[in-house]
Scaffold this active site. Sequence first.
Site, PDB file in Angstrom:
ATOM      1  N   HIS A 114     -13.074   8.093  -7.346  1.00 39.47           N
ATOM      2  CA  HIS A 114     -12.788   9.175  -6.403  1.00 39.47           C
ATOM      3  C   HIS A 114     -11.613   8.758  -5.528  1.00 39.47           C
ATOM      4  O   HIS A 114     -11.485   7.591  -5.152  1.00 39.47           O
ATOM      5  CB  HIS A 114     -14.019   9.446  -5.523  1.00 39.47           C
TER       6      HIS A 114
ATOM      7  N   VAL B 145      -6.710  12.108  -0.104  1.00 37.15           N
ATOM      8  CA  VAL B 145      -5.816  11.932   1.044  1.00 37.15           C
ATOM      9  C   VAL B 145      -5.651  13.295   1.688  1.00 37.15           C
ATOM     10  O   VAL B 145      -5.462  14.301   0.995  1.00 37.15           O
ATOM     11  CB  VAL B 145      -4.449  11.337   0.648  1.00 37.15           C
ATOM     12  N   ARG B 146      -5.716  13.356   3.005  1.00 36.91           N
ATOM     13  CA  ARG B 146      -5.765  14.649   3.675  1.00 36.91           C
ATOM     14  C   ARG B 146      -5.119  14.587   5.063  1.00 36.91           C
ATOM     15  O   ARG B 146      -5.015  13.519   5.675  1.00 36.91           O
ATOM     16  CB  ARG B 146      -7.207  15.130   3.802  1.00 36.91           C
TER      17      ARG B 146
ATOM     18  N   HIS C   5      -9.931  -3.601  -5.611  1.00 38.71           N
ATOM     19  CA  HIS C   5      -9.849  -3.933  -4.184  1.00 38.71           C
ATOM     20  C   HIS C   5      -8.510  -4.569  -3.822  1.00 38.71           C
ATOM     21  O   HIS C   5      -7.990  -4.337  -2.726  1.00 38.71           O
ATOM     22  CB  HIS C   5     -11.016  -4.835  -3.792  1.00 38.71           C
TER      23      HIS C   5
END
Length: 305
Positions: free
Chosen positions: A110, A113-114, A149
């Site tokens: 998943h 970005v917003r 990561h």
Amino acid sequence: MDTAKVKSYLEGLQSRIVDTLTTLDAIAGKPFVSDVWTRPPSIGGGGGVTCILEDGELFERAGVGFSHVFGQGLPPSASAARPELAGRAFEALGVSLVLHPRNPFVPTVHMNVRFFCAIKEGAPPVWWFGGGMDLTPYYGFEEDARHFHQTCRDALAPFGDDRYSKYKKWCDDYFYLKHRNEPRGIGGIFYDDVHTPDFDTCFAMMQSVGDHFLKAYTPIAALRRNLPYGESERAFQAYRRGRYVEFNLVYDRGTLFGLQSGGRAESILMSLPPVVNWRYDWKPEAGSREAALYEKFLVARDWLA
């Protein structure tokens, strides 16, 4: 604040990701379907483009959505961190994706970005950025977790030495099923309400996170896609996908925001897997690969130690 620049970047990001995933899936005649939608002016207007691929070779379902919507009052999920903004009009832009591969050895992923702007007549606009990415394996590989990561850390490195550790913990805490007492997956990064030190820096961080997504995920998918599997692995994948559904419908703020703001249900719920199953009080067999997921991966870990 330049909303037009944010919109241009997000539209380009969606296009780049869709193009790359289309090539990665590699089934001739199974391109993404582009579904353009609009919101009624009566609830603020706006709309978006949902790009969806179903029944591909690699992806059983892949959805990459862009939205740019307006509203007359911030939904509770969007003003939870800033209750003083409740009731303000808003403008929201974002790209959100969920990829559900067919092969159980390829993890679900998943990314979102917003950008939000809360508007009140006679007051300056209040804006902030949010987003992140997280990985949900069904069968764990430590090198995959480290790669994912490390790429997340690389995305945040230009913005401060503490960003990765802070946003990793935020991700671990956020993508956690409290009623199951377990994380959804191996995490990644998650952040919200980012508005300092200035717009340009925050926007640059959004771009870095978005631009690092394909670097984080596609090498893992390419490495694992041809591993052999059978019915037992597919059954475990369907069982674990049930946890994904539970989180998205019970806790996920993006899902809640979309539904509370009168968004388009098809585009909001594209994140759900196409095949899922629940079993009553099921436990993996001791010493199995399924048990290893719980013992070694669904635990809090510093993957880069």
